[in-house]
Scaffold this motif. Structure first.
Motif, short mmCIF file in Angstrom:
data_model
loop_
_atom_site.label_atom_id
_atom_site.label_comp_id
_atom_site.label_asym_id
_atom_site.label_seq_id
_atom_site.Cartn_x
_atom_site.Cartn_y
_atom_site.Cartn_z
N THR A 38 -6.77 20.55 -11.06
CA THR A 38 -5.81 19.82 -10.01
C THR A 38 -6.99 18.87 -9.35
O THR A 38 -7.87 19.25 -8.60
CB THR A 38 -5.31 20.56 -9.08
N GLN A 39 -6.61 17.32 -9.32
CA GLN A 39 -7.52 16.43 -9.05
C GLN A 39 -7.33 16.43 -7.19
O GLN A 39 -6.09 16.55 -6.79
CB GLN A 39 -7.15 15.16 -9.43
N GLN A 40 -8.34 16.55 -6.57
CA GLN A 40 -8.18 16.22 -5.24
C GLN A 40 -8.50 14.90 -4.59
O GLN A 40 -8.01 14.48 -3.51
CB GLN A 40 -9.30 17.18 -4.59
N THR A 41 -9.55 14.27 -5.11
CA THR A 41 -9.83 12.73 -4.66
C THR A 41 -10.59 12.15 -5.84
O THR A 41 -10.90 12.66 -6.85
CB THR A 41 -10.85 12.86 -3.55
N HIS A 42 -10.33 10.89 -5.92
CA HIS A 42 -11.12 9.77 -6.74
C HIS A 42 -12.62 9.60 -6.50
O HIS A 42 -12.90 9.57 -5.15
CB HIS A 42 -10.47 8.59 -6.89
N ALA A 43 -13.62 9.48 -7.47
CA ALA A 43 -14.76 8.94 -7.12
C ALA A 43 -14.96 7.33 -7.07
O ALA A 43 -15.77 6.94 -6.10
CB ALA A 43 -15.69 9.27 -8.45
N PHE A 44 -13.88 6.65 -7.63
CA PHE A 44 -13.74 5.13 -7.55
C PHE A 44 -13.07 4.75 -6.06
O PHE A 44 -12.36 5.80 -5.48
CB PHE A 44 -12.87 4.59 -8.51
N ASN A 45 -13.63 3.84 -5.65
CA ASN A 45 -13.25 3.55 -4.22
C ASN A 45 -11.86 2.69 -4.19
O ASN A 45 -12.03 1.35 -4.41
CB ASN A 45 -14.21 2.77 -3.44
N PHE A 46 -10.80 3.20 -3.61
CA PHE A 46 -9.44 2.34 -3.55
C PHE A 46 -9.33 2.33 -1.86
O PHE A 46 -9.17 3.27 -1.28
CB PHE A 46 -8.51 3.40 -3.93
N GLY A 47 -9.38 0.92 -1.58
CA GLY A 47 -9.59 0.64 0.07
C GLY A 47 -8.78 -0.36 0.53
O GLY A 47 -7.79 -1.13 -0.25
N THR A 48 -8.85 -0.51 1.83
CA THR A 48 -7.83 -1.54 2.37
C THR A 48 -8.72 -1.84 3.73
O THR A 48 -9.53 -1.10 4.14
CB THR A 48 -6.60 -0.86 2.91
#
Length: 671
Positions: free
Chosen positions: A91-101
């Motif tokens: 079960t994934q908890q977070t991404h390595a890639f940066n998704f930002g605002t």
């Protein structure tokens, strides 16, 4: 994990995201230590250089190659014997890639509070942030406390914070301090050099490693007011590429970057250095100029860590990659080809300010959503890109009131489904399976942090791991008692808890809840949100907030949330009652002005801030000022000085999302 990083300059508060979500700063240090940042990009440790994308492969093929890794789950008994047919989940908890605002600091600190949509959606939808204005030079010197408070709040949510920007040479937007603007007007080159160099040092050392990287100079191809104060008519303002000094290859530009690198090195900081500019995607002229700027900095100052491509996408009528009103509506493959132009300069690439503005030429909000899909897929598939950051996500806090995800009333735009559908569904790994005869289950997982579970007929165990290697295999061994071969999953997931109303408008309700869990082995799949017992929408398993739209004003509804696992088992529905606001929910005034003083001397600088007093479900969309001496302004913060004694009436006119307008006035006495 234990972070070696200690807060260097702010309050020292915890930098952990609530619950099980990973501290990303700590996470990226782990990746740096493992030597895998070439695959991930990322922050913290200096990343490996970017590489062009192989355009002979499809978007999906490149995503599979560069954004996923192989995970091998081995289940065994304490004696080392394999457990066949054990139920396992990943079960994934977070991404390595940066998704930002981008984040508006004033809205975050002064005009929102815990539980408000703005504060809730930021850590829910993003893992990386940047302050829209308050790290800019003049803003920061005048309102450092606000900048620090906003930065600290973001860090406390476990979010990365990028630095935007040390130096921005644009006048008229509160980016240049008053005394520096005076030096520009007087062509006082020494003051400009001294003040700018000192500011670069001050702001970098103030935040230390709390800021992952700094854009040292922003938009040098287009805004170079500071350089005009140093070089004067050596810069041809009509055709700046033809002058004796070209702003994007000037010695001053190299000196700024060289000084930033020296400050970072002298203070032993792990902070990146970047450039940032606009028009790279649709326009042709930026190609050679921006490449020349990048090479100039690399060769004469410091090797850049980041090349920023703003990606403000406009719907226009001219041909793409021309200089005559070019259209930014392009395919994902074209996005990749454009990024390739910047991927071989020794630096990682970031999409830094994506939005879909210039509304008159767009056919629909669905077309805007399609463009987000194209740019996001193209960037995510490119091995040289490590971040995709949008320039605000909500219309009421967007520089053109055209943010990608939410309308003024927090109802969701079509692009919201694109963002959540990709980031938390299509690019999100949540699987259940059984081990083979050797006690092993192997799968492909998106790079990030995971919870791994294994269950037998008499035991269950869980662990966490970080999938970092896109080229290799991450092996996780779980030791349990018992044997496999249990029955099929008939266990419903837990009921979502703490369902609450975050906000209401006259047409929408935003609800949030704590995540459900699934112990039956099939894994949590999604949530079903209902209104008065009828299904309204489904929400991806990685999300715990949504907005229900299309409701009637002044009406009461029962909002329900139910968890569903991969086997189709359904939890009990938890409900909450919500009442939308009436059409008229405003107070006496929508906004109040707050001056630093109401009595001052001629020429003395007075600052003016705004307190949002609008009612629930209302959002201020514009603020217009008159200062009583013929001067006008807009925005959430202003400064003004009067040239003559007298009594002046300052008026702040606010307009909200429903079109209501109020004016707050007070008198300033000048002697």
């Amino acid at each position: 994990m234990t972070s070696e990083h200690e807060r260097s300059s702010l309050t020292g508060a915890s930098n952990e995201r609530s619950g099980s979500r990973l501290n990303r700063r700590e996470y990226m240090r782990v990746l740096g230590g493992l030597g895998v940042l070439g695959a991930l990009g990322g922050l913290g440790a200096r990343p490996a250089t970017a590489q062009p994308a192989d355009t002979s492969k499809t978007i999906d093929e490149r995503i599979q190659e560069h954004r996923t890794g192989t995970v091998e789950i081995v289940v065994e008994n304490a004696d080392g014997s394999p457990v066949a047919d054990a139920d396992v989940s990943i079960t994934q908890q977070t991404h390595a890639f940066n998704f930002g605002t981008a984040v508006n600091a004033n809205t975050l600190i002064n005009n929102s509070s815990a539980g408000d949509n703005y504060r809730t959606y930021i850590p829910e939808l993003f893992n990386t942030t940047v302050l829209e204005n308050r790290h800019k030079w003049r803003f920061w010197e005048n309102e450092q406390q606000l900048a620090d408070q906003a930065t600290q709040w973001l860090l406390d949510q476990g979010l990365d914070v990028r630095g935007h920007v040390c130096v921005w040479g644009r006048d008229g937007v509160s980016a240049i301090p008053d005394d520096v603007q005076t030096a520009i007007d007087n062509e006082d080159a020494q003051t400009i050099r001294d003040r700018s160099m000192q500011h670069i040092e001050d702001i970098i050392t103030h935040y230390g490693e709390d800021i992952t990287e700094w854009e040292i100079v922003n938009e040098v191809m287009h805004t170079y007011q500071l350089q005009l104060g140093v070089y004067g008519d050596q810069i041809n303002t009509d055709e700046p590429w033809t002058g004796d000094v070209v702003p994007w290859t000037s010695q001053l530009l190299a000196d700024w970057y060289d000084h930033a690198a020296s400050v970072i090195s002298t203070n032993g900081l792990d902070v990146g250095i970047g450039v940032n500019d606009f028009n790279q995607f649709p326009y042709a002229y930026t190609d050679s100029r921006y490449e020349t700027e990048i090479d100039h900095i690399n060769n004469n100052a410091v090797q850049l860590d980041t090349v920023g491509l703003q990606a403000h996408v406009a719907a226009r009528t001219g041909s793409f990659n021309s200089n005559s009103n070019p259209d930014g509506r392009i395919s994902a493959s074209q996005v990749v080809s454009e990024i390739n132009k910047w991927a071989d300069h020794g630096a990682r690439v970031k999409i830094t300010e994506f939005d879909t503005y210039n509304g008159d030429d767009w056919n629909s909000d669905q077309e805007r959503a399609d463009m987000l899909d194209n740019y996001l897929r193209g960037a995510f598939s490119h091995p040289g890109v490590d971040s995709f950051i949008m320039w605000g996500f909500w219309d009421a806090r967007h520089w053109e009131n055209e943010a990608p995800l939410f309308y003024d009333d927090w109802s969701q735009k079509p692009a919201y489904d694109v963002w959540t559908g990709l980031v938390f569904d299509e690019w999100w790994t949540d699987e259940t399976a059984t081990t083979d005869g050797s006690g092993t289950y192997t799968t492909s997982a998106f790079l990030g942090e995971y919870e791994i579970a294994a269950e037998t007929d008499s035991d269950r165990a869980t662990t966490t791991t970080v999938v970092t290697d896109a080229a290799g295999t991450t092996t996780v061994t779980i030791t349990v008692d018992g044997s496999g071969g249990g029955s099929d999953d008939t266990t419903a997931p837990s009921t979502p808890t703490n369902l609450s109303i975050n906000s209401t408008t006259n047409s929408s309700v935003t609800v949030a809840w704590d995540a459900a869990s699934d112990t039956g082995g099939s894994g949590l799949d999604h949530y079903v949100v209902s209104v008065d017992g009828s299904q309204d929408q489904t929400v991806a398993a990685g999300m715990t907030q949504t907005t229900v739209s299309g409701l009637s004003a002044g009406s009461t509804y029962e909002i329900g949330v139910q968890a569903v696992d991969g086997a189709g088992n359904e939890s009990t529905t938890t409900t909450v009652t919500a009442t939308t606001t009436d059409d008229d929910g405003s107070g006496t005034v929508l906004a109040e002005l707050n001056p630093s003083t109401t009595t001052a001397s001629v020429g003395e600088r007075i600052t003016f801030q705004v307190t949002d007093t609008s009612g629930s479900g209302q959002w201020i969309t514009s603020l217009n000022w008159t200062f009583g001496d013929g001067t006008t302004a807009t925005g959430w913060w202003n400064a003004h000085a009067y040239d003559a004694p007298g009594n002046y009436t300052v008026a702040l006119t606010a307009t909200d999302n429903e079109g209501d307008t109020t004016t707050h006035e007070l008198t300033i006495t000048i002697s």
